[in-house]
Design a protein around this motif. Structure first.
Motif, PDB file in Angstrom:
ATOM      1  N   PHE A 187       0.902  -1.202   0.196  1.00  0.00           N
ATOM      2  CA  PHE A 187       0.072   0.058   0.014  1.00  0.00           C
ATOM      3  C   PHE A 187       1.017   1.273   0.164  1.00  0.00           C
ATOM      4  N   GLN A 188       0.331   2.371  -0.250  1.00  0.00           N
ATOM      5  CA  GLN A 188       1.018   3.602  -0.493  1.00  0.00           C
ATOM      6  C   GLN A 188       0.188   4.453   0.456  1.00  0.00           C
ATOM      7  N   ARG A 189       1.073   5.471   0.949  1.00  0.00           N
ATOM      8  CA  ARG A 189       0.464   6.484   1.822  1.00  0.00           C
ATOM      9  C   ARG A 189       1.348   7.904   1.730  1.00  0.00           C
ATOM     10  N   ASN A 190       0.925   8.608   2.274  1.00  0.00           N
ATOM     11  CA  ASN A 190       1.705  10.061   2.321  1.00  0.00           C
ATOM     12  C   ASN A 190       2.801   9.808   3.515  1.00  0.00           C
ATOM     13  N   MET A 191       3.836  10.364   3.203  1.00  0.00           N
ATOM     14  CA  MET A 191       4.813  10.484   4.281  1.00  0.00           C
ATOM     15  C   MET A 191       4.275  11.364   5.623  1.00  0.00           C
ATOM     16  N   LYS A 192       4.454  11.237   6.792  1.00  0.00           N
ATOM     17  CA  LYS A 192       3.742  12.169   7.809  1.00  0.00           C
ATOM     18  C   LYS A 192       4.823  12.593   8.672  1.00  0.00           C
ATOM     19  N   ILE A 193       4.935  14.128   8.397  1.00  0.00           N
ATOM     20  CA  ILE A 193       6.195  14.531   9.397  1.00  0.00           C
ATOM     21  C   ILE A 193       5.451  15.661  10.185  1.00  0.00           C
ATOM     22  N   ILE A 194       6.082  15.481  11.693  1.00  0.00           N
ATOM     23  CA  ILE A 194       5.841  16.623  12.334  1.00  0.00           C
ATOM     24  C   ILE A 194       6.854  17.668  12.857  1.00  0.00           C
ATOM     25  N   ILE A 195       6.520  18.784  12.741  1.00  0.00           N
ATOM     26  CA  ILE A 195       7.585  20.052  13.088  1.00  0.00           C
ATOM     27  C   ILE A 195       6.944  20.279  14.556  1.00  0.00           C
ATOM     28  N   ILE A 196       8.105  20.099  15.619  1.00  0.00           N
ATOM     29  CA  ILE A 196       7.886  20.600  16.772  1.00  0.00           C
ATOM     30  C   ILE A 196       8.883  21.784  17.503  1.00  0.00           C
ATOM     31  N   ASN A 197       7.979  22.780  17.691  1.00  0.00           N
ATOM     32  CA  ASN A 197       8.801  23.770  18.263  1.00  0.00           C
ATOM     33  C   ASN A 197       8.728  24.019  19.626  1.00  0.00           C
TER      34      ASN A 197
END
Ligand code: DQA
Length: 150
Positions: free
Chosen positions: A9-19
């Motif tokens: 399966f394919q999915r979007n890459m998931k990234i979180i920016i934490i400041n």
């Protein structure tokens, strides 16, 4: 599109920016060091630039809340882009957290911390991170995201 190992399966890459602390004031805080753009405006540009990446954003001035968020995201997200602000230079708890999760963390700084006061030269969290990007203004966040795309 992000391809998982088994290609089932394919999915979007998931990234979180934490400041971390004081980075909620971007745009008004020391503009000669951190620029004039707010994080909200920059985030809108980033999301436009990377339509296939889910870019979540979290900011807190509180060390324990940063740790809670990293633990929440740190076993399912593809990457964490962390600007820990001044906690970079002090927080063993953040280092331990980075080492406790499986999601890779890239350390980011807007300013070139090595060109500033000596107390900013040492990063307590760097040994746990995949790498560090610093000194490119808000573009440091873009470069960090791109580091997860290779
Ligand atoms: C910073 C650098 C830190 O030394 C400082 O405490 C910050 C911002 C940066 O993005 O350049 O709050 O992480």
């Amino acid at each position: 599109m992000y391809f998982c190992k088994d290609k089932q399966f394919q999915r979007n890459m998931k990234i979180i920016i934490i400041n971390g602390p004081n980075l909620n004031l971007l745009g008004t805080r020391e503009p000669s060091v951190y620029g004039n753009e707010s994080m909200d405006d920059y985030l809108a540009r980033l999301r436009k630039r990377f339509p296939n990446i889910e870019i979540e954003y979290y900011q807190s001035n509180i060390e324990g809340e940063l740790i809670n968020k990293m633990q929440q995201a740190g076993f399912s997200y593809d990457g964490i882009v962390l600007n820990a602000g001044a906690y970079t230079h002090t927080s063993i708890a953040l280092l331990d957290c980075i080492r406790s999760i499986s999601t890779p963390v890239v350390e980011v700084h807007i300013s070139n911390v090595n060109g500033r006061e000596e107390f900013r030269h040492h990063s307590v969290i760097a040994p746990g991170c995949k790498g560090t990007i610093q000194g490119f203004g808000l573009d440091s966040y873009r470069l960090a995201i791109e580091s997860f795309m290779g």
